[in-house]
Design an enzyme around this catalytic site. Sequence first.
Site, PDB file in Angstrom:
ATOM      1  N   CYS A 357       0.816  -1.230   0.000  1.00  0.00           N
ATOM      2  CA  CYS A 357       0.000   0.000   0.000  1.00  0.00           C
ATOM      3  C   CYS A 357       0.844   1.274   0.000  1.00  0.00           C
ATOM      4  O   CYS A 357       0.337   2.340  -0.340  1.00  0.00           O
ATOM      5  CB  CYS A 357      -0.896   0.057   1.237  1.00  0.00           C
ATOM      6  SG  CYS A 357      -1.837  -1.409   1.561  1.00  0.00           S
TER       7      CYS A 357
HETATM    8  O1  KQY Z   1      -4.423  -0.595   1.810  1.00  0.00           O
HETATM    9  C1  KQY Z   1      -4.098   0.411   1.251  1.00  0.00           C
HETATM   10  N1  KQY Z   1      -3.819   0.349  -0.045  1.00  0.00           N
HETATM   11  C2  KQY Z   1      -4.094   1.741   1.882  1.00  0.00           C
HETATM   12  C3  KQY Z   1      -4.545   1.754   3.254  1.00  0.00           C
HETATM   13  C4  KQY Z   1      -4.983   3.121   3.631  1.00  0.00           C
HETATM   14  C5  KQY Z   1      -5.337   3.246   5.028  1.00  0.00           C
HETATM   15  C6  KQY Z   1      -5.535   4.657   5.430  1.00  0.00           C
HETATM   16  N2  KQY Z   1      -5.530   4.816   6.843  1.00  0.00           N
END
Ligand code: KQY
Length: 375
Positions: A357
């Site tokens: 992420c």
């Molecule tokens: O899982 C993701 N691609 C991003 C997670 C974002 C979480 C924001 N607090």
Amino acid sequence: MSRLLTTTPAGDGFRMPAEFEPHAGCWMLWPERPDNWRLGAKPAQQAFAAVAAAIATGEPVTVGVSGRQFVNARAMLPETVRVVELSSDDAWMRDVGPTFVVDRRGERRGVDWGFNAWGGIAGGLYFPWDQDALVARKVLEVEGCDRYRAPFVLEGGAIHVDGQGTLLTTEECLLNPNRNPQLDRGQLEILLHEYLGVTHVIWLGKGVVDDETDGHIDNLCCFVRPGEVALTWTDDKRDPQYRISLDAYERLMEARDARGRRLKVHKLPQPGPLHRTPEEVAGLDVAGEGGHARAAGDRLAASYVNFYIGNSVVVMPLLDPKTDRLAARRLQRIFPERRVIGVPSREILLGGGNIHCITQQVPAARPRRRKETGP
Ligand code: KQY
């Protein structure tokens, strides 16, 4: 320079390559906001720096950082990592960055998706998100890539592709009314074709339990090579993740990819279940209006599937001493040609995601020939 294009990637002969195809580099952002990263984001910054260092062993890494944190980030990151000033609201480059697409001639362009902080005013994770919404455009400007502006909301973590026409996603996220209430499954498939060049979508159901992104695929399942995926798995039938992973497994076993192949599914053990501790909550600033409150005992959406496939390494999250070694061994078997590097990443998990992420690969492409100008 980055021009805004009014055509679509598929129409222009562009496709999104798979993450396991060669990269020209990787982009990340620097964590800073104290209502999402405890203790003024210091532990998270160490984890992000370790991820950047691991990826930088095999490809150039650029980290975008606010003006306030530039000097600190520069000092904490290895010299091999490029640090540039870049405003953002948080640090999820997978979701706010561009998705790169390439064509047969080796040209690289970027897709700039609509972004609404994982659910908009009513259900999103913070407000405002205006700086996040500009990140893709700024990255493309720095990279000198032309930009497609997609007419719908999508986060990079909500999709995985095999680079050969197949896209993996979840119904929980893509069909969630908090993203594109005006679009149904068929319309989304057409748009995914237009903007990523894919011809076949494999829909899984739900994502990882209590994933605040509404079930991003990048925490549940990903392609590891054409025809093969990794899936987070638990054998504990009392765990709500069991039914979710079983449903995903069954759909994957039924599925064919864009080239008509059946899929091989590699199961990765689920860490934990892991929960937020009172001490971890105490280290957070209180979130303002529109923010996402954190509570002690919250289940964390922990998954080893949230790894990054670099040119020569796979950078995986270390989350639980009971399962880390088994997960690392399995990943090393899946990727014999890359070195698996584990990075302690509970601090990233506490912010709501993990290594995949916070990263965004730039696929390799032959440089465009400059047109000769002047005499
Ligand atoms: O899982 C993701 N691609 C991003 C997670 C974002 C979480 C924001 N607090």
